[in-house]
Design a protein around this motif. Structure first.
Motif, PDB file in Angstrom:
ATOM      1  N   GLN A  15       0.216  -1.451  -0.034  1.00  0.00           N
ATOM      2  CA  GLN A  15       0.153   0.085   0.147  1.00  0.00           C
ATOM      3  C   GLN A  15       1.043   1.459   0.197  1.00  0.00           C
ATOM      4  O   GLN A  15       0.238   2.692  -0.039  1.00  0.00           O
ATOM      5  N   ARG A  16       2.187   1.010   0.487  1.00  0.00           N
ATOM      6  CA  ARG A  16       3.129   2.156   0.696  1.00  0.00           C
ATOM      7  C   ARG A  16       3.448   3.233  -1.278  1.00  0.00           C
ATOM      8  O   ARG A  16       3.407   3.794  -1.469  1.00  0.00           O
ATOM      9  N   PHE A  17       2.967   2.081  -1.820  1.00  0.00           N
ATOM     10  CA  PHE A  17       3.242   2.519  -3.766  1.00  0.00           C
ATOM     11  C   PHE A  17       1.913   3.270  -3.650  1.00  0.00           C
ATOM     12  O   PHE A  17       2.445   4.380  -4.857  1.00  0.00           O
ATOM     13  N   VAL A  18       0.776   2.965  -3.388  1.00  0.00           N
ATOM     14  CA  VAL A  18      -0.433   4.777  -3.553  1.00  0.00           C
ATOM     15  C   VAL A  18      -0.476   5.301  -2.904  1.00  0.00           C
ATOM     16  O   VAL A  18      -1.366   6.006  -3.240  1.00  0.00           O
ATOM     17  N   THR A  19      -0.514   5.526  -0.934  1.00  0.00           N
ATOM     18  CA  THR A  19      -0.663   5.846  -0.246  1.00  0.00           C
ATOM     19  C   THR A  19       0.113   6.970   0.100  1.00  0.00           C
ATOM     20  O   THR A  19       0.968   6.942  -0.467  1.00  0.00           O
ATOM     21  N   LEU A  20      -0.617   8.524   0.354  1.00  0.00           N
ATOM     22  CA  LEU A  20      -0.088   9.471   0.670  1.00  0.00           C
ATOM     23  C   LEU A  20       0.188   9.020   2.496  1.00  0.00           C
ATOM     24  O   LEU A  20      -1.029   8.865   2.733  1.00  0.00           O
ATOM     25  N   GLY A  21       0.713   9.931   2.634  1.00  0.00           N
ATOM     26  CA  GLY A  21       1.582   9.802   4.580  1.00  0.00           C
ATOM     27  C   GLY A  21       0.552  10.835   5.138  1.00  0.00           C
ATOM     28  O   GLY A  21       1.154  11.288   6.113  1.00  0.00           O
ATOM     29  N   LEU A  22      -0.980  10.536   5.228  1.00  0.00           N
ATOM     30  CA  LEU A  22      -1.897  11.430   6.276  1.00  0.00           C
ATOM     31  C   LEU A  22      -1.695  11.581   7.698  1.00  0.00           C
ATOM     32  O   LEU A  22      -1.439  12.437   8.258  1.00  0.00           O
ATOM     33  N   GLY A  23      -1.142  10.652   8.181  1.00  0.00           N
ATOM     34  CA  GLY A  23      -1.373  10.378   9.680  1.00  0.00           C
ATOM     35  C   GLY A  23       0.549  10.854   9.773  1.00  0.00           C
ATOM     36  O   GLY A  23       0.537  11.693  10.820  1.00  0.00           O
ATOM     37  N   GLY A  24       1.377  10.667   9.028  1.00  0.00           N
ATOM     38  CA  GLY A  24       2.734  11.395   9.655  1.00  0.00           C
ATOM     39  C   GLY A  24       2.569  12.488   9.318  1.00  0.00           C
ATOM     40  O   GLY A  24       3.244  12.854  10.074  1.00  0.00           O
ATOM     41  N   TYR A  25       2.328  13.234   8.652  1.00  0.00           N
ATOM     42  CA  TYR A  25       2.207  14.572   8.514  1.00  0.00           C
ATOM     43  C   TYR A  25       1.470  15.349   9.459  1.00  0.00           C
ATOM     44  O   TYR A  25       1.918  16.059   9.997  1.00  0.00           O
ATOM     45  N   VAL A  26       0.114  14.357  10.356  1.00  0.00           N
ATOM     46  CA  VAL A  26      -0.745  14.978  11.292  1.00  0.00           C
ATOM     47  C   VAL A  26       0.493  15.489  12.430  1.00  0.00           C
ATOM     48  O   VAL A  26       0.748  15.775  12.980  1.00  0.00           O
ATOM     49  N   TYR A  27       1.475  13.960  12.216  1.00  0.00           N
ATOM     50  CA  TYR A  27       2.372  13.491  13.700  1.00  0.00           C
ATOM     51  C   TYR A  27       3.249  14.987  13.294  1.00  0.00           C
ATOM     52  O   TYR A  27       3.463  14.780  14.589  1.00  0.00           O
ATOM     53  N   TYR A  28       3.750  15.298  12.492  1.00  0.00           N
ATOM     54  CA  TYR A  28       4.947  16.054  11.826  1.00  0.00           C
ATOM     55  C   TYR A  28       3.843  17.512  12.831  1.00  0.00           C
ATOM     56  O   TYR A  28       4.533  17.664  13.595  1.00  0.00           O
ATOM     57  N   LEU A  29       3.224  17.912  12.701  1.00  0.00           N
ATOM     58  CA  LEU A  29       1.917  19.063  12.933  1.00  0.00           C
ATOM     59  C   LEU A  29       2.405  18.756  14.388  1.00  0.00           C
ATOM     60  O   LEU A  29       1.712  19.927  15.442  1.00  0.00           O
ATOM     61  N   VAL A  30       1.607  18.029  15.267  1.00  0.00           N
ATOM     62  CA  VAL A  30       1.897  17.781  16.532  1.00  0.00           C
ATOM     63  C   VAL A  30       3.256  17.669  17.378  1.00  0.00           C
ATOM     64  O   VAL A  30       2.785  18.530  18.738  1.00  0.00           O
ATOM     65  N   THR A  31       4.016  17.032  16.926  1.00  0.00           N
ATOM     66  CA  THR A  31       5.428  17.354  17.340  1.00  0.00           C
ATOM     67  C   THR A  31       6.392  18.907  17.302  1.00  0.00           C
ATOM     68  O   THR A  31       6.499  18.722  18.013  1.00  0.00           O
ATOM     69  N   ALA A  32       5.851  18.851  16.356  1.00  0.00           N
ATOM     70  CA  ALA A  32       6.074  20.966  15.909  1.00  0.00           C
ATOM     71  C   ALA A  32       5.893  21.716  16.415  1.00  0.00           C
ATOM     72  O   ALA A  32       5.748  23.115  16.923  1.00  0.00           O
ATOM     73  N   TYR A  33       3.987  21.689  16.728  1.00  0.00           N
ATOM     74  CA  TYR A  33       3.350  22.369  17.543  1.00  0.00           C
ATOM     75  C   TYR A  33       3.114  22.732  19.164  1.00  0.00           C
ATOM     76  O   TYR A  33       2.638  23.184  19.749  1.00  0.00           O
TER      77      TYR A  33
END
Length: 424
Positions: free
Chosen positions: A48-66
């Motif tokens: 699935q990694r070849f077709v899905t976008l990392g929405l969860g990873g981006y949310v985790y980045y925002l949480v960690t950053a802010y």
């Protein structure tokens, strides 16, 4: 660290050892069709990694950053201990709601569709968990646990859960009070009334004891594996989507707007009253349950195993090559087409229908080879792909003959019969 990817060869070896042990002891728990179905879903979950976008990873980045507390030191042992405990607690609630709410059950159900219970069942994973599963782990990032620690303990948790999917290991004494063991995880996979919606822990069973969801495996109540609304197909596309489609159907047909929304968040099994009346979906009583086990010829079983090996090798090649998005997408499509077409043979669908899908699939393989060549894949990869096309095309005639010659029989075996499975 890609711990799960590194563990895959050991998973396969353990499956082979369990199979050999079961055969030697006269307690084989494997069938070709069910095991191929489970492992095919495992391959698709990794692809699935070849077709899905990392929405969860981006949310985790925002949480960690802010929003998070100061990051903990990944070099301290207590960071790792806290992360292991907190991840398992988050997993407990993710897993529990994966059974108790329809939208989460739609993603999780694929893991429970197997009507056998063995190490291949452990690899029967969803491909749609990325949609909402990440929600449950936000607390770890809010507390300031570093992302690399979260990912690593998550991989360790997942790898741990592999070994508990076996019927050959009995109860383990005092460990039953602390850890998730094969015995209490057999309970989790059972559809018996007394066992349903129990034992959600990943590594620790203490959460179930604490929150009232623990159930001991009873000698007088042998587990019956599978789901109450059996899929009766080995098709991975159906396995991954049938609950979503059922919810969509109910949401469209119900007259009340509140029910159109409630369908998606209601407790698992709930349906709008008007739709349930006009389109009932009765679930068979457990006493009437029979495992889905269409009988196919030996060539079909051998072909299914060969295609399973092929998709595992293709997945490995794609992971190593890390192709551009278009080639990766094509690779995922070939993996899906191959597993679906293999399932059509195992489901004993009409031979002409399956051959039509086979020819379309082989054309997709040729397109993939062209994309990989343009992406810089070496000559050995292309040569292996061309050899696969030639061999597969040559096998289609004997496979089709074998499928056509099978004597028409009921599409299921007994509760413990069919395709060589023996009760323990």
């Amino acid at each position: 660290m890609k711990l799960v990817e590194y563990a895959i060869p050991f998973f396969i070896l353990a499956i082979l050892v369990e199979l050999a042990y079961g055969i030697l002891r006269g307690r084989n728990t494997y069938r070709v069709n069910d095991a191929v179905s489970s492992l095919s879903l495992g391959v698709l979950s990794q692809a699935q990694r070849f077709v899905t976008l990392g929405l969860g990873g981006y949310v985790y980045y925002l949480v960690t950053a802010y929003f998070s507390l100061p990051l903990m030191d990944a070099g301290h042992w207590w960071t790792w201990l806290l992360a292991m405990l907190l991840y398992d607690l988050c997993y407990y609630w993710s897993h529990r709601l994966g059974h108790e709410r329809s939208i989460f059950w739609a993603a999780h159900v694929a893991h429970h569709q197997s009507e056998d219970y063995n190490l291949s069942t452990a690899l029967r994973q969803t491909s749609t968990g990325f949609l909402l599963g990440w929600l449950f782990y936000i607390p770890m990032y809010l507390l300031g646990i570093p992302a690399e620690v979260v990912v690593t303990v998550g991989a360790i948790n997942l790898i741990y859960q592999f070994w508990v999917h076996t019927r050959h290991i009995p109860k383990l004494g005092w460990l039953e009070w602390l850890l998730v063991t094969p015995s209490n995880h057999r309970v989790h996979h059972a559809q018996n009334d007394i066992y349903m919606d129990r034992n959600y822990g990943g590594m620790l069973i203490v959460w179930d004891r604490l929150f009232g969801t623990f159930q001991e495996e009873l000698e007088a109540e042998p587990p019956v594996y599978g789901i109450r609304g059996p899929l009766r197909s080995f098709n991975p596309a159906r396995a991954l989507t049938h609950i979503y489609l059922d919810m969509l159907h109910d949401s469209r047909r119900t007259a009340l707007w509140r029910d159109k929304l409630r369908v998606w968040v209601a407790r698992t099994g709930w349906r709008p009253a008007d739709v349930a009346r006009s389109d009932p979906r009765p679930k068979p009583a457990l006493a009437e349950f029979r495992r889905y086990d269409p009988q196919v010829g030996p060539w079909v079983n051998a072909y299914a195993l060969a295609q399973l090996v092929a998709v595992i090798l293709l997945l490995g090649a794609l992971l190593l090559l890390a192709p551009a998005y278009l080639a990766g997408l094509a690779g995922w499509a070939v993996l899906l087409a191959t597993t679906v077409t293999t399932a059509l043979w195992l489901d004993r669908r009409p031979v002409r229908e399956v051959l039509g899908w086979e020819l379309a699939r082989l054309l997709a393989v040729a397109v993939l080879l062209g994309l990989l060549a343009a992406d810089g894949a070496g000559a050995p990869v292309i040569a292996a792909g061309l050899a696969y096309l030639a061999v597969t095309f040559g096998l289609l005639l004997p496979v089709a003959r074998s499928a056509a010659e099978v004597v028409q029989a009921p599409d299921h075996g007994g509760a413990e019969g069919g395709n060589g499975a023996v009760a323990e």
